[in-house]
Scaffold this motif. Sequence first.
Motif, PDB file in Angstrom:
ATOM      1  N   VAL A 117      15.110 132.918   9.544  1.00 24.06           N
ATOM      2  CA  VAL A 117      14.316 132.209   8.524  1.00 24.06           C
ATOM      3  C   VAL A 117      12.599 132.496   8.503  1.00 24.06           C
ATOM      4  N   ARG A 118      12.090 132.792   9.926  1.00 26.51           N
ATOM      5  CA  ARG A 118      10.898 133.015   9.769  1.00 26.51           C
ATOM      6  C   ARG A 118      10.677 134.232  10.962  1.00 26.51           C
ATOM      7  N   TYR A 177      11.543 132.798  -0.987  1.00 27.90           N
ATOM      8  CA  TYR A 177      11.059 133.046   0.141  1.00 27.90           C
ATOM      9  C   TYR A 177      12.254 133.049   1.306  1.00 27.90           C
ATOM     10  N   CYS A 178      13.416 132.626   0.836  1.00 21.45           N
ATOM     11  CA  CYS A 178      14.275 132.427   1.724  1.00 21.45           C
ATOM     12  C   CYS A 178      15.604 133.484   2.074  1.00 21.45           C
ATOM     13  N   PRO A 215      13.236 118.327   1.435  1.00 25.09           N
ATOM     14  CA  PRO A 215      12.285 119.095   1.327  1.00 25.09           C
ATOM     15  C   PRO A 215      11.657 119.529  -0.025  1.00 25.09           C
ATOM     16  N   GLN A 247       8.577 121.539  -0.354  1.00 26.87           N
ATOM     17  CA  GLN A 247       8.155 123.131   0.015  1.00 26.87           C
ATOM     18  C   GLN A 247       6.651 123.060  -0.369  1.00 26.87           C
ATOM     19  N   ASP A 306       9.924 119.207   4.009  1.00 25.43           N
ATOM     20  CA  ASP A 306       9.421 120.399   4.692  1.00 25.43           C
ATOM     21  C   ASP A 306       8.388 121.016   3.552  1.00 25.43           C
ATOM     22  N   PHE A 307       7.734 121.746   3.979  1.00 25.07           N
ATOM     23  CA  PHE A 307       6.386 122.396   3.249  1.00 25.07           C
ATOM     24  C   PHE A 307       6.294 123.696   3.786  1.00 25.07           C
ATOM     25  N   ILE A 308       5.932 124.629   2.967  1.00 29.29           N
ATOM     26  CA  ILE A 308       5.575 125.975   3.461  1.00 29.29           C
ATOM     27  C   ILE A 308       4.113 126.152   2.806  1.00 29.29           C
ATOM     28  N   PHE A 321       5.268 124.589   7.817  1.00 25.84           N
ATOM     29  CA  PHE A 321       5.714 126.126   8.098  1.00 25.84           C
ATOM     30  C   PHE A 321       4.648 127.204   7.348  1.00 25.84           C
ATOM     31  N   LYS A 322       4.241 128.029   8.188  1.00 22.04           N
ATOM     32  CA  LYS A 322       3.552 128.914   7.582  1.00 22.04           C
ATOM     33  C   LYS A 322       4.411 130.066   7.000  1.00 22.04           C
ATOM     34  N   TYR A 323       4.030 130.347   5.824  1.00 20.19           N
ATOM     35  CA  TYR A 323       5.076 131.519   4.856  1.00 20.19           C
ATOM     36  C   TYR A 323       5.025 132.523   5.822  1.00 20.19           C
ATOM     37  N   SER A 324       6.194 133.000   5.849  1.00 19.68           N
ATOM     38  CA  SER A 324       6.519 134.482   6.582  1.00 19.68           C
ATOM     39  C   SER A 324       7.350 135.040   5.821  1.00 19.68           C
ATOM     40  N   ARG A 342      10.208 137.444   4.406  1.00 19.07           N
ATOM     41  CA  ARG A 342      11.660 137.762   5.101  1.00 19.07           C
ATOM     42  C   ARG A 342      12.074 139.291   4.175  1.00 19.07           C
TER      43      ARG A 342
END
Length: 448
Positions: free
Chosen positions: A37-38, A161-162, A263, A265, A303-305, A334-337, A339
Motif C-alpha cells: 500500500v505504501r 492512489y491505490c 475512510p 481520505q 483514514d486520510f491521505i 498517511f502521507k501520499y506514497s 504506487r
Amino acid sequence: MNKLDTALVASALQDAGFELTESVKEADVVLINTCSVRRHAEQRVFSHLGHLKHIKKSRPDMMVGVIGCMAQRLGEELLNHDAVDFVCGPAQISQIAELIANDTQRKHKKPAITERIREKLTEEQNRALDDFECAYGIADRQIPGQAYVRVMRGCDNFCSYCVVPYVRGPEVSRPPAAVIEQIKKLAEAGIKQVTLLGQKVNAYKYIAGEKIYSLADLLAAASSINGIEWLKFVTSYPTEEFFDDILQAMAASPKVCSYLHIPAQSGSDKILRAMNRHYTAGEYLELLDEARKIVPDIAVAGDFIVGFPGETEEDFQATIDLIEKTRYKNCFIFKYSPRPGTTADKKLADTVPLQVKKRRNTELLAVQERISDELSREFLGKEVKVLVKGLSKKPHLNTAADRDNPQLLGRTAGDWIVVFNGPTSLTGKFVSVKITKTAPLTLFGELI
Ligand code: 5AD
Ligand code: SF4
C-alpha cells in the motif's frame, strides 16, 4: 487482511507438520507476508531480505519465501533477490505447503502469482481459496476469543492512489452459506467476536437467483448464532448502497457493534475527484449524519491521505474542517506514497514536498488527538464492557509484583482501547471496567 492471511498460512503449515518459531535463528523456513500500500512497507521488506541474505551465508539450507501483495506486484524481480527461494501471491496461498516441499521455484524462475490479476478466478480457484479459508484451526488465532472472517476478496474501486485492485484482483463476495458456516464453527470453538473483512465490506453483494444478499443479511444471520456476542466489520466505503440496511441491522441487533471504520481520505472535493472517490465531503457528512440518526452511539473511525498530488493549503484546510465536523473516535493518517501502476502515479506528479506532507500529517494528528481526547473524557466514571485481548504492551508495568494482577488490555464494542489490572485468566473473556482516567486513544479503569 494480512493478519488473517498470516494466520491462515501459519495454520496450513502446522497442519503440514511444521512448527512455529519466534526466532529466525531456529527457522528452516522464513516467510515474509507483505503489504504494497505504501513504499515504506516495501522498503522494510527489502531491508529484512538484506538481513536474511546475510544469515543465509552461514545457513544456506534455510528457505525464504515472500508472500502477499508485494509478491504479486514484483513476482520475478523478488525471486531474483539473493535471499529469496519462493514467491507466492495472495491467490496462491493455499499452495504454500507444496511450494515449500517442492522447492523448485528458484530453478525454474517462476513465481506462484496470478499472471493476469484482473481476470476473474475460476470457480475451482475460488473454491480452493474458500476451503483454505475454512480449514484452519482455532488454536492459531492470534487474539484469544476473536477471529477475522473474510467476506470479500479483491477490489473494483480503483481509487487512483491505490495498489490493491492490482495485487488482490477483482472484487468477489464469498457465498453467504460458506461465511455463516465458518462463523458457526468458530462459535462452537469458543470465538466470541468475529470481524468481517472486505476492502469495501459494505458493498458485499452475493446474487443467488432472485435473491441479493447484502452485508446486512450476513450480520442478521451471524447475529442468530449462539456464542457469537460481538460482530464488527471493516472497512466501509462511503456509499448510499446498502448503507441504511447495514445501519438498521446494527440498530436491530445488540451483537452488531456500533462501530464504523469509514475512510474519507480527503475533505476537498477537488482532491476526492482526483482520487476517484465517488462522493463529495458534503455527501460524506450526510452519510455520517444518517448513521448517527439510526445508531446514536456509533463510534466512527477514518483514514486520510495528506499530500496527494495537487493538494493545496486550501484543500488541506478542507480536510481539517471535515475532521472537525466528523468527530472521529480515531483516524489513521498517511502521507501520499506514489504506487507504480496506479492512475495517480501514471498521470499525476508527486508535487507536494515531503516536508509539507510531514507537517500536514502532524497538524491533522493534533486536531484528531484533541477530538479523541474530548470524546474519551465522556467515558469518565462510566462502566464499559470489554473483550480482553491479553497483557498490555508495557512490560515495565507488568513486573513480578504485579504477577497476579498485571496490566491487561481490551477493546469495547465501539473499538476503544481499555487498560486495567486483572488476572491473565481473563484473556479472551468479557469483563466490566469502570473508567477512572482517559487519554486521547486509551481509557484506563478498574475491573468491576
Ligand atoms: N499512499 C498513502 N496512503 C495510501 N493508502 C492507500 N494507498 C495509499 C497510498 N498510495 C491508505 C488509505 C487507505 C489505507 C489502508 O491506506 O488511506 O484507506
Ligand atoms: Fe484501495 Fe479504494 Fe479499493 Fe480501498 S476502495 S482497497 S482505497 S481501491
